[in-house]
Write a protein that holds these residues in place. Structure first.
Motif, PDB file in Angstrom:
ATOM      1  N   THR A 116       0.837  -1.205   0.000  1.00 23.50           N
ATOM      2  CA  THR A 116       0.000   0.000   0.000  1.00 23.50           C
ATOM      3  C   THR A 116       0.867   1.248   0.000  1.00 23.50           C
ATOM      4  OG1 THR A 116      -1.761  -1.155   1.204  1.00 23.50           O
ATOM      5  CG2 THR A 116      -1.800   1.251   1.246  1.00 23.50           C
ATOM      6  N   VAL A 117       1.893   1.253   0.847  1.00 17.25           N
ATOM      7  CA  VAL A 117       2.795   2.406   0.921  1.00 17.25           C
ATOM      8  C   VAL A 117       3.560   2.572  -0.391  1.00 17.25           C
ATOM      9  CG1 VAL A 117       4.808   3.386   2.103  1.00 17.25           C
ATOM     10  CG2 VAL A 117       3.035   2.212   3.423  1.00 17.25           C
ATOM     11  N   ASN A 118       4.059   1.470  -0.929  1.00 15.57           N
ATOM     12  CA  ASN A 118       4.830   1.534  -2.175  1.00 15.57           C
ATOM     13  C   ASN A 118       3.965   1.932  -3.361  1.00 15.57           C
ATOM     14  OD1 ASN A 118       7.243   0.925  -0.949  1.00 15.57           O
ATOM     15  ND2 ASN A 118       7.171  -1.265  -1.428  1.00 15.57           N
ATOM     16  N   ALA A 119       2.690   1.566  -3.327  1.00 18.17           N
ATOM     17  CA  ALA A 119       1.784   1.956  -4.412  1.00 18.17           C
ATOM     18  C   ALA A 119       1.621   3.475  -4.453  1.00 18.17           C
ATOM     19  CB  ALA A 119       0.421   1.287  -4.230  1.00 18.17           C
ATOM     20  N   GLU A 120       1.646   4.108  -3.285  1.00 14.50           N
ATOM     21  CA  GLU A 120       1.545   5.572  -3.242  1.00 14.50           C
ATOM     22  C   GLU A 120       2.808   6.210  -3.807  1.00 14.50           C
ATOM     23  OE1 GLU A 120       0.713   6.576   0.791  1.00 14.50           O
ATOM     24  OE2 GLU A 120      -1.303   5.690   0.761  1.00 14.50           O
ATOM     25  N   ILE A 121       3.949   5.597  -3.549  1.00 17.09           N
ATOM     26  CA  ILE A 121       5.203   6.089  -4.146  1.00 17.09           C
ATOM     27  C   ILE A 121       5.132   5.975  -5.665  1.00 17.09           C
ATOM     28  CG2 ILE A 121       7.684   5.635  -4.379  1.00 17.09           C
ATOM     29  CD1 ILE A 121       7.645   4.667  -1.459  1.00 17.09           C
ATOM     30  N   ASP A 122       4.720   4.807  -6.137  1.00 19.99           N
ATOM     31  CA  ASP A 122       4.638   4.567  -7.580  1.00 19.99           C
ATOM     32  C   ASP A 122       3.658   5.522  -8.263  1.00 19.99           C
ATOM     33  OD1 ASP A 122       6.459   2.514  -7.402  1.00 19.99           O
ATOM     34  OD2 ASP A 122       4.949   0.934  -7.250  1.00 19.99           O
ATOM     35  N   GLU A 123       2.606   5.861  -7.552  1.00 18.49           N
ATOM     36  CA  GLU A 123       1.598   6.767  -8.127  1.00 18.49           C
ATOM     37  C   GLU A 123       2.199   8.134  -8.408  1.00 18.49           C
ATOM     38  OE1 GLU A 123      -2.814   8.639  -6.972  1.00 18.49           O
ATOM     39  OE2 GLU A 123      -1.804   7.221  -5.636  1.00 18.49           O
ATOM     40  N   LYS A 124       2.989   8.647  -7.477  1.00 23.76           N
ATOM     41  CA  LYS A 124       3.630   9.958  -7.668  1.00 23.76           C
ATOM     42  C   LYS A 124       4.625   9.906  -8.823  1.00 23.76           C
ATOM     43  CE  LYS A 124       2.007  12.422  -4.122  1.00 23.76           C
ATOM     44  NZ  LYS A 124       1.128  11.423  -3.508  1.00 23.76           N
ATOM     45  N   ILE A 125       5.399   8.831  -8.892  1.00 23.61           N
ATOM     46  CA  ILE A 125       6.392   8.705  -9.957  1.00 23.61           C
ATOM     47  C   ILE A 125       5.708   8.560 -11.314  1.00 23.61           C
ATOM     48  CG2 ILE A 125       8.270   7.255 -10.851  1.00 23.61           C
ATOM     49  CD1 ILE A 125       9.031   6.668  -7.947  1.00 23.61           C
ATOM     50  N   ALA A 126       4.574   7.883 -11.335  1.00 23.67           N
ATOM     51  CA  ALA A 126       3.810   7.737 -12.584  1.00 23.67           C
ATOM     52  C   ALA A 126       3.315   9.096 -13.077  1.00 23.67           C
ATOM     53  CB  ALA A 126       2.649   6.787 -12.375  1.00 23.67           C
ATOM     54  N   LEU A 127       2.936   9.977 -12.154  1.00 25.97           N
ATOM     55  CA  LEU A 127       2.508  11.326 -12.543  1.00 25.97           C
ATOM     56  C   LEU A 127       3.641  12.047 -13.267  1.00 25.97           C
ATOM     57  CD1 LEU A 127       0.602  12.575  -9.338  1.00 25.97           C
ATOM     58  CD2 LEU A 127      -0.393  12.062 -11.577  1.00 25.97           C
ATOM     59  N   VAL A 128       4.841  11.909 -12.719  1.00 27.89           N
ATOM     60  CA  VAL A 128       6.014  12.547 -13.329  1.00 27.89           C
ATOM     61  C   VAL A 128       6.300  11.928 -14.692  1.00 27.89           C
ATOM     62  CG1 VAL A 128       8.503  12.888 -13.128  1.00 27.89           C
ATOM     63  CG2 VAL A 128       7.031  13.178 -11.122  1.00 27.89           C
ATOM     64  N   ARG A 129       6.308  10.613 -14.749  1.00 25.87           N
ATOM     65  CA  ARG A 129       6.599   9.909 -15.999  1.00 25.87           C
ATOM     66  C   ARG A 129       5.596  10.294 -17.096  1.00 25.87           C
ATOM     67  NH1 ARG A 129       6.784   5.224 -13.981  1.00 25.87           N
ATOM     68  NH2 ARG A 129       4.627   4.629 -14.392  1.00 25.87           N
ATOM     69  N   ASP A 130       4.323  10.378 -16.744  1.00 27.78           N
ATOM     70  CA  ASP A 130       3.294  10.738 -17.724  1.00 27.78           C
ATOM     71  C   ASP A 130       3.473  12.171 -18.202  1.00 27.78           C
ATOM     72  OD1 ASP A 130       2.260   8.224 -17.402  1.00 27.78           O
ATOM     73  OD2 ASP A 130       0.581   8.835 -16.130  1.00 27.78           O
ATOM     74  N   ALA A 131       3.812  13.070 -17.270  1.00 28.20           N
ATOM     75  CA  ALA A 131       4.008  14.473 -17.651  1.00 28.20           C
ATOM     76  C   ALA A 131       5.194  14.616 -18.596  1.00 28.20           C
ATOM     77  CB  ALA A 131       4.215  15.329 -16.402  1.00 28.20           C
ATOM     78  N   LEU A 132       6.262  13.893 -18.328  1.00 24.47           N
ATOM     79  CA  LEU A 132       7.447  13.966 -19.176  1.00 24.47           C
ATOM     80  C   LEU A 132       7.195  13.340 -20.553  1.00 24.47           C
ATOM     81  CD1 LEU A 132      10.204  12.979 -16.581  1.00 24.47           C
ATOM     82  CD2 LEU A 132       9.757  15.274 -17.494  1.00 24.47           C
ATOM     83  N   SER A 133       6.524  12.190 -20.559  1.00 22.47           N
ATOM     84  CA  SER A 133       6.310  11.482 -21.831  1.00 22.47           C
ATOM     85  C   SER A 133       5.316  12.187 -22.737  1.00 22.47           C
ATOM     86  CB  SER A 133       5.832  10.052 -21.557  1.00 22.47           C
ATOM     87  OG  SER A 133       4.577  10.062 -20.891  1.00 22.47           O
ATOM     88  N   SER A 134       4.407  12.968 -22.148  1.00 26.00           N
ATOM     89  CA  SER A 134       3.409  13.660 -22.959  1.00 26.00           C
ATOM     90  C   SER A 134       3.816  15.089 -23.304  1.00 26.00           C
ATOM     91  CB  SER A 134       2.063  13.687 -22.224  1.00 26.00           C
ATOM     92  OG  SER A 134       2.165  14.399 -20.996  1.00 26.00           O
ATOM     93  N   SER A 135       5.006  15.482 -22.857  1.00 22.01           N
ATOM     94  CA  SER A 135       5.457  16.852 -23.081  1.00 22.01           C
ATOM     95  C   SER A 135       5.961  17.050 -24.511  1.00 22.01           C
ATOM     96  CB  SER A 135       6.578  17.190 -22.107  1.00 22.01           C
ATOM     97  OG  SER A 135       7.191  18.415 -22.452  1.00 22.01           O
ATOM     98  N   SER A 136       5.758  18.271 -25.005  1.00 22.51           N
ATOM     99  CA  SER A 136       6.265  18.626 -26.328  1.00 22.51           C
ATOM    100  C   SER A 136       7.542  19.463 -26.236  1.00 22.51           C
ATOM    101  CB  SER A 136       5.194  19.421 -27.102  1.00 22.51           C
ATOM    102  OG  SER A 136       4.836  20.602 -26.396  1.00 22.51           O
ATOM    103  N   LEU A 137       8.065  19.607 -25.028  1.00 20.22           N
ATOM    104  CA  LEU A 137       9.307  20.364 -24.858  1.00 20.22           C
ATOM    105  C   LEU A 137      10.445  19.680 -25.615  1.00 20.22           C
ATOM    106  CD1 LEU A 137       9.192  21.168 -21.031  1.00 20.22           C
ATOM    107  CD2 LEU A 137       8.839  22.779 -22.905  1.00 20.22           C
ATOM    108  N   PRO A 138      11.230  20.431 -26.366  1.00 16.59           N
ATOM    109  CA  PRO A 138      12.304  19.813 -27.165  1.00 16.59           C
ATOM    110  C   PRO A 138      13.429  19.227 -26.321  1.00 16.59           C
ATOM    111  CG  PRO A 138      12.444  22.208 -27.258  1.00 16.59           C
ATOM    112  CD  PRO A 138      11.147  21.885 -26.586  1.00 16.59           C
ATOM    113  N   ASP A 139      13.583  19.720 -25.078  1.00 19.35           N
ATOM    114  CA  ASP A 139      14.697  19.245 -24.254  1.00 19.35           C
ATOM    115  C   ASP A 139      14.239  18.372 -23.083  1.00 19.35           C
ATOM    116  OD1 ASP A 139      13.427  21.226 -22.831  1.00 19.35           O
ATOM    117  OD2 ASP A 139      15.272  22.166 -22.093  1.00 19.35           O
TER     118      ASP A 139
END
Length: 306
Positions: free
Chosen positions: A158-181
């Motif tokens: 349960t605790v680790n799932a909350e960690i993974d959830e936050k990291i998934a938010l970051v991963r999704d934001a980065l992967s969906s970004s159109s920033l060139p860098d």
């Protein structure tokens, strides 16, 4: 007679329910774990009295719902707020062994800095578990280890799932970004500026930088805390400089850094990309590491998280 029967029925239900819950835990003692010093530690029975010698372990134990079993913490353990009510057993590097013994501790959770007290504790029949997490995965494994020792392994997930959830938010934001860098911005994590000191690739902070989409300029260092000349920093020319926001105001001041000789030659300083990140989120190997990764990502790519 009816009342006695009703009471007996209730007791039977309670006993059966507790038995089912204990079976669901899936823990049979003795339990053998291997800590971060590579030591095999045998826990013969469910420990009821726990002592933490590090803020990271304290946060882990509380996150696992074990606060009622925590009988001692250090003066540096300040989160969650309920920890203030716990008995203090000394500082981070100078725990009071006699007090820990007096508290009848079953298991003490510490770090590599406590290697000198291991023999003394174990001579007195107290088990010691060491932590040296160099990545988020290491932290998650330590959470699993603490939960297993305490007999509550399912709580770790349960605790680790909350960690993974936050990291998934970051991963999704980065992967969906159109920033060139995106994923390419270079980062200097500045522990101190005189002399320049950063974090090497085998540290938790470095792993958080990577998960946050940054590229540490110290990624090839062969020590955990490498030092650099200002000339080396200027040559590396990081896009972003991050520094820990330490409680009490200690640490690097971004505004002062801008006015120091030589630093104006660094791109991050020229573009006002010198930012503070909350020290307790990025340096503690505990259950808030997911928030730490998010903190890093926001500091490296603020435009993605406005």
């Amino acid at each position: 007679m009816c009342r006695r029967f009703s009471l007996l029925a209730v007791l039977i239900v309670v006993v059966l329910t507790c038995g089912v819950m204990a079976e669901a835990e899936g823990v049979q003692y003795p339990v053998t774990v291997t800590d971060d010093m590579g030591r095999e530690v045998v826990i013969s029975s469910r420990p009821e009295r726990l002592v933490s010698l590090a803020p990271s372990w304290t946060e882990i134990l509380f996150a696992l719902g074990l606060e009622d079993r925590v009988v001692g913490v250090t003066t540096f353990c300040d989160y969650p707020p309920a920890v203030e009510k716990k008995q203090k057993v000394g500082g981070f590097s100078d725990p009071n062994i006699e007090l820990i013994v007096a508290l009848r501790a079953d298991v003490v959770f510490g770090t590599t800095i406590h290697h000198k007290v291991v023999t003394e504790l174990e001579r007195r029949g107290i088990k010691f578990i060491c932590q040296k997490a160099s990545s988020v995965e290491d932290v998650k494994n330590n959470i699993r280890m603490a939960a297993l020792i305490a007999g509550v392994p399912e709580r770790a997930e349960t605790v680790n799932a909350e960690i993974d959830e936050k990291i998934a938010l970051v991963r999704d934001a980065l992967s969906s970004s159109s920033l060139p860098d995106v994923g390419k911005r270079t980062v200097l994590y500045l522990l101190w500026d005189e002399p320049v000191m950063s974090v090497g690739p085998k540290t938790l902070i470095s792993d958080m930088i990577t998960l946050g989409g940054g590229v540490s300029i110290a990624k090839d260092a062969n020590t955990d805390y490498p030092s650099y000349s200002l000339e080396t920093v200027i040559a590396a020319n990081p896009d972003v400089i991050l520094a820990p926001d330490v409680p009490g105001g200690a640490g690097v001041d971004p505004q002062t850094l801008k006015n120091k000789a030589g630093w104006r030659a660094v791109s991050a300083v020229q573009k006002d990309n010198v930012r503070l990140v909350e020290d307790n989120l990025v340096s503690r190997a505990g259950p808030r590491v997911g928030e730490g990764v998010l903190e890093m990502a926001k500091a490296i790519y603020p435009e993605l998280f406005e």
